[in-house]
Design a protein around this motif. Structure first.
Motif, mmCIF file in Angstrom:
data_model
loop_
_atom_site.group_PDB
_atom_site.id
_atom_site.type_symbol
_atom_site.label_atom_id
_atom_site.label_comp_id
_atom_site.label_asym_id
_atom_site.label_seq_id
_atom_site.Cartn_x
_atom_site.Cartn_y
_atom_site.Cartn_z
ATOM 1 N N PRO A 168 0.836 -1.213 0.000
ATOM 2 C CA PRO A 168 0.000 0.000 0.000
ATOM 3 C C PRO A 168 0.868 1.259 0.000
ATOM 4 O O PRO A 168 0.968 1.969 1.009
ATOM 5 C CB PRO A 168 -0.794 -0.137 1.305
ATOM 6 C CG PRO A 168 0.120 -0.905 2.216
ATOM 7 C CD PRO A 168 0.871 -1.860 1.344
ATOM 8 N N VAL A 169 1.483 1.539 -1.119
ATOM 9 C CA VAL A 169 2.364 2.706 -1.212
ATOM 10 C C VAL A 169 2.026 3.512 -2.457
ATOM 11 O O VAL A 169 1.554 2.963 -3.457
ATOM 12 C CB VAL A 169 3.860 2.296 -1.260
ATOM 13 C CG1 VAL A 169 4.261 1.575 0.017
ATOM 14 C CG2 VAL A 169 4.162 1.462 -2.480
ATOM 15 N N ASN A 170 2.266 4.799 -2.363
ATOM 16 C CA ASN A 170 2.226 5.681 -3.529
ATOM 17 C C ASN A 170 3.663 5.927 -3.990
ATOM 18 O O ASN A 170 4.552 6.147 -3.162
ATOM 19 C CB ASN A 170 1.561 7.018 -3.182
ATOM 20 C CG ASN A 170 0.051 6.885 -3.059
ATOM 21 O OD1 ASN A 170 -0.548 6.010 -3.669
ATOM 22 N ND2 ASN A 170 -0.560 7.753 -2.255
ATOM 23 N N ALA A 171 3.878 5.893 -5.294
ATOM 24 C CA ALA A 171 5.212 6.080 -5.850
ATOM 25 C C ALA A 171 5.188 7.254 -6.822
ATOM 26 O O ALA A 171 4.266 7.385 -7.634
ATOM 27 C CB ALA A 171 5.695 4.812 -6.554
ATOM 28 N N SER A 172 6.206 8.087 -6.744
ATOM 29 C CA SER A 172 6.320 9.232 -7.659
ATOM 30 C C SER A 172 7.786 9.470 -7.985
ATOM 31 O O SER A 172 8.667 9.231 -7.160
ATOM 32 C CB SER A 172 5.685 10.486 -7.050
ATOM 33 O OG SER A 172 6.314 10.827 -5.827
ATOM 34 N N LEU A 173 8.052 9.957 -9.192
ATOM 35 C CA LEU A 173 9.417 10.158 -9.672
ATOM 36 C C LEU A 173 9.974 11.485 -9.161
ATOM 37 O O LEU A 173 9.354 12.531 -9.290
ATOM 38 C CB LEU A 173 9.432 10.149 -11.203
ATOM 39 C CG LEU A 173 10.781 10.341 -11.886
ATOM 40 C CD1 LEU A 173 11.722 9.196 -11.575
ATOM 41 C CD2 LEU A 173 10.585 10.473 -13.398
ATOM 42 N N LEU A 174 11.198 11.426 -8.575
ATOM 43 C CA LEU A 174 11.871 12.627 -8.086
ATOM 44 C C LEU A 174 12.899 13.153 -9.077
ATOM 45 O O LEU A 174 13.081 14.364 -9.207
ATOM 46 C CB LEU A 174 12.574 12.327 -6.753
ATOM 47 C CG LEU A 174 11.681 12.007 -5.551
ATOM 48 C CD1 LEU A 174 12.543 11.680 -4.345
ATOM 49 C CD2 LEU A 174 10.748 13.157 -5.251
ATOM 50 N N GLY A 175 13.599 12.270 -9.777
ATOM 51 C CA GLY A 175 14.636 12.695 -10.710
ATOM 52 C C GLY A 175 15.309 11.498 -11.338
ATOM 53 O O GLY A 175 15.154 10.358 -10.876
ATOM 54 N N ALA A 176 16.060 11.729 -12.409
ATOM 55 C CA ALA A 176 16.747 10.649 -13.124
ATOM 56 C C ALA A 176 18.052 11.173 -13.706
ATOM 57 O O ALA A 176 18.137 12.335 -14.110
ATOM 58 C CB ALA A 176 15.853 10.073 -14.230
#
Length: 295
Positions: A197-205
C-alpha cells in the motif's frame, strides 16, 4: 593562484582594447570584485548552476548563456561566496564577490576561469595522465578517452543520485560524464510495488554511459509499518537501493522514503511492466445479442 591577461581577437564580444583576466582554479576561492551598476562577465565554457544566498536575490542579477555568466549588482554587496557547479560533471568552483561603489568606476575586465593542476581522477584514471599547469575549463571531447572505473557504474550512479537529492551542493562528489535527464511527466508507477500500500512518484533521473538511475519517492498509505523488499519491485532493473529499509505508518515522519532504480540500455518508463486495467466483457457484446440472450 596565477593571473594572466590577454586580448581577445577581433570579432568577439569585446574589442582588442578590452583585456580578459585569467583566473586559475586550484581549489582556492577566486575573488571577483564588482562595481555597483556595472555588469561583469565570467567565461567558464561550461553549463553551470549557480548557488546564490537568498540575501542577494534583490541586489545581484545573474544571467547565464553560452558558457558565460553575467553579474550585475544594483547595490553594495559585502564579501559573499558563490558556488558554480558544472551541470555535466558536478564539479564546483568557488567565487568570492563583493560589490562597491565610489569614485573609481573604471570598466572591469571580463574574467575567464581555467583549471589548474590536479591529481588523478577518483575512479581509476592513470596518475601519469594528470594534467600539468593551466588548461581550459572545457577539455576537447575529441581527445577524451573512456574512463576506467574501479567501482561499478550502478554503485557510483546511485550514490550520485542520493547526494544530488539530499547532500549540500558543495559536497556532491564529482562524476564525469553524468547528465540529468527528463522523464515523462505523470509516469504511471502504480505497478511498481503492486502488493504494497504505497504511492510512488518520480523525483529525478540521471544517466551515465548506458546506465540510468531513477529516484522514486515511496509513501506509505496504510497504518502499518512496512518492510521494503526489492523482490516486490516489478520491472527490469539492474539494481534497487532503498534509502531506508522500512516505512512508518502514514502520518508519521518515517512514512516516506526513496528507492533508487538502475536500468541499463532503457529508461525507467521502458523498464516498467505494462499497465493492466480491468476489462468489462459486456461492453463488447452487441445490443441485439444481449437482448436475444435475455429472452
Amino acid at each position: 593562484m596565477r593571473r594572466l591577461r590577454f586580448a581577445l581577437p577581433l570579432g568577439m564580444a569585446f574589442t582588442t582594447a578590452q583585456a580578459v583576466e585569467i583566473m586559475t582554479w586550484e581549489r582556492l576561492p577566486l575573488p571577483v570584485p564588482l562595481h555597483v551598476g556595472q555588469e561583469r562577465v565570467i567565461f567558464i565554457d561550461q553549463n553551470v548552476r549557480v548557488g546564490v544566498p537568498r540575501a542577494l536575490t534583490d541586489t545581484l542579477r545573474i544571467q547565464s548563456t553560452g558558457g558565460a555568466l553575467y553579474l550585475r549588482a544594483s547595490a553594495p554587496i559585502a564579501p559573499t561566496r558563490l558556488q558554480l557547479q558544472d551541470v555535466r560533471t558536478g564539479e564546483i568552483i568557488l567565487v568570492d564577490i563583493a560589490a562597491t561603489e565610489g569614485n573609481d568606476q573604471s570598466l572591469l575586465e571580463p574574467v575567464k576561469i581555467v583549471k589548474g593542476s590536479r591529481g588523478p581522477k577518483r575512479y581509476g584514471s592513470d596518475p601519469k595522465q594528470a594534467d600539468i599547469g593551466a588548461e581550459p575549463f572545457s577539455p576537447d571531447p575529441a581527445q577524451a578517452t573512456p574512463e576506467r572505473r574501479e567501482t561499478p557504474i550502478p554503485v557510483v550512479l546511485t550514490r550520485y543520485a542520493a547526494q544530488s537529492l539530499y547532500a549540500p551542493l558543495r559536497t556532491v562528489e564529482r562524476l564525469p560524464g553524468v547528465i540529468q535527464i527528463k522523464q515523462r511527466r505523470g509516469l504511471d508507477l502504480t505497478n511498481l510495488m503492486p502488493t504494497q500500500p504505497v504511492n510512488a512518484s518520480l523525483l529525478g533521473a540521471w544517466q551515465l554511459e548506458n546506465y540510468f538511475v531513477s529516484a522514486i519517492k515511496l509513501s506509505n498509505t496504510s497504518a502499518l509499518t512496512l518492510s521494503l523488499d526489492p523482490r516486490e519491485l516489478q520491472g527490469d532493473f539492474i539494481t534497487a537501493t532503498f534509502q531506508h529499509q522500512t516505512l512508518g505508518p502514514v502520518g508519521v515522519s518515517t512514512d516516506t522514503s526513496v528507492v533508487y532504480l538502475v536500468t541499463r540500455g532503457k529508461t525507467l518508463a521502458e523498464a516498467l511492466p505494462p499497465s493492466v486495467s480491468q476489462i468489462d466483457a459486456s461492453i463488447n457484446l452487441k445490443p441485439s445479442r444481449v437482448g436475444a440472450h435475455a429472452q
